[in-house]
Scaffold this active site. Sequence first.
Site, short mmCIF file in Angstrom:
data_model
loop_
_atom_site.label_atom_id
_atom_site.label_comp_id
_atom_site.label_asym_id
_atom_site.label_seq_id
_atom_site.Cartn_x
_atom_site.Cartn_y
_atom_site.Cartn_z
N LYS A 281 0.80 -1.22 0.00
CA LYS A 281 0.00 0.00 0.00
C LYS A 281 0.84 1.28 0.00
CE LYS A 281 -4.39 -1.46 0.36
NZ LYS A 281 -5.49 -1.00 -0.52
N SER B 137 -8.77 -0.44 6.71
CA SER B 137 -8.74 -1.40 7.80
C SER B 137 -7.35 -1.51 8.42
CB SER B 137 -9.18 -2.78 7.30
OG SER B 137 -8.24 -3.29 6.37
N GLU C 11 -9.68 -14.23 -3.93
CA GLU C 11 -10.51 -13.64 -2.88
C GLU C 11 -10.81 -14.69 -1.81
OE1 GLU C 11 -13.49 -10.37 -4.45
OE2 GLU C 11 -13.86 -12.27 -5.47
N GLY D 44 -15.68 -13.23 0.94
CA GLY D 44 -15.61 -11.90 0.33
C GLY D 44 -15.45 -11.98 -1.17
N ASP E 69 -16.88 -10.56 -3.72
CA ASP E 69 -17.58 -9.49 -4.43
C ASP E 69 -17.07 -9.30 -5.86
OD1 ASP E 69 -15.41 -8.51 -2.57
OD2 ASP E 69 -15.57 -6.75 -3.86
N SER F 261 1.16 -9.86 -0.50
CA SER F 261 0.81 -8.44 -0.45
C SER F 261 1.16 -7.74 0.85
CB SER F 261 -0.67 -8.25 -0.77
OG SER F 261 -1.47 -8.95 0.17
#
Length: 334
Positions: free
Chosen positions: A69, A94, A220, A224, A226, A320
């Site tokens: 990030k 989060s 995923e 979750g 989506d 990640s």
Amino acid sequence: MTQSPTGPAGPGSTDVPDVVTFDDVRDAARRLAGVAHRTPVLRSRTLDALVGAEVHLKCENFQRVGAFKFRGAYNALSRLSPEQLARGVVAYSSGNHAQAVALAARELGSHAVIVMPEDSPKSKTDATAGYGAEIVRYDRYTGDRVALGRRLAEDRGLALIPPYEHPHIIAGQGTAALELIEETGPLDALLTPVGGGGLMAGSATAATALVPGIRMIGVEPEAGDDTLRSLAAGHPVTIPVPHTIADGQAIATPGELTFAVNRRLLDSVVLVSDDEIRAAMKFAFERLKIVTEPSGASALAALLTGRVTPLPPRIGVIISGGNVGLERFLELLG
């Protein structure tokens, strides 16, 4: 379970304008040079033999703030005017984007206000506060973090830095895949965790430009899914806020910008269970000697459980992040 994008906006379509280009990723890489870490690519003969492929692990758990990030956050903040940096920034997250924005703001002489769930891992909230950010808490299951972030931005004159729904964020995240392929050469597939979709959108932009024909595979948590559902529907859909150990992937709906990219460039999405993520974290710790957080291990979990079929000869996997406290790590693996 997999889903391949279909219809007019599938791979190779030109019906959706480019949100981010490969030149944007290259430009982000220049901004990040000497600021972000060029993270290591790990190889393991044990892992190769276990899965039956040549695996290259891009270890973003060694990135500043312990996750990819920082790439997007610094790329976005570094483009703000001196006047806006003086007023400050606001973000919602989060944990990992929270830390990334807080550190980027400190590096650039700004101040960050971060909207974080009440149940964010303590290690992430402590680190965010340690970088000098002001933390505003909310209930992720009843509150609206986007509305809260926008209100803070309007009331205080702050620049809103979303975790994935921003071209500069997406471009910054894509530098992880750019570095990976620069080091390894062409890969047959790239396996990437998917939460809001920024890492995948940036990675796919870079990888498909460097290696035409590369398979882009998203991962995923089962709770979750989506993005998987959105690809099937052909538009972003919203699910209940997921209950999963992969807090970085506990997203109810993909971003509109990220979905526009991923709908064109993803080849498939696979799902992994929380138990499979735990097993991947354990394997990474015991055999690879690295610490991963649940979201950081989800792509590795998909590989270890044989979700990727047919299996490509040379595959990249993005680890990640590694932001998990000792107590939480022991709790998850205990």
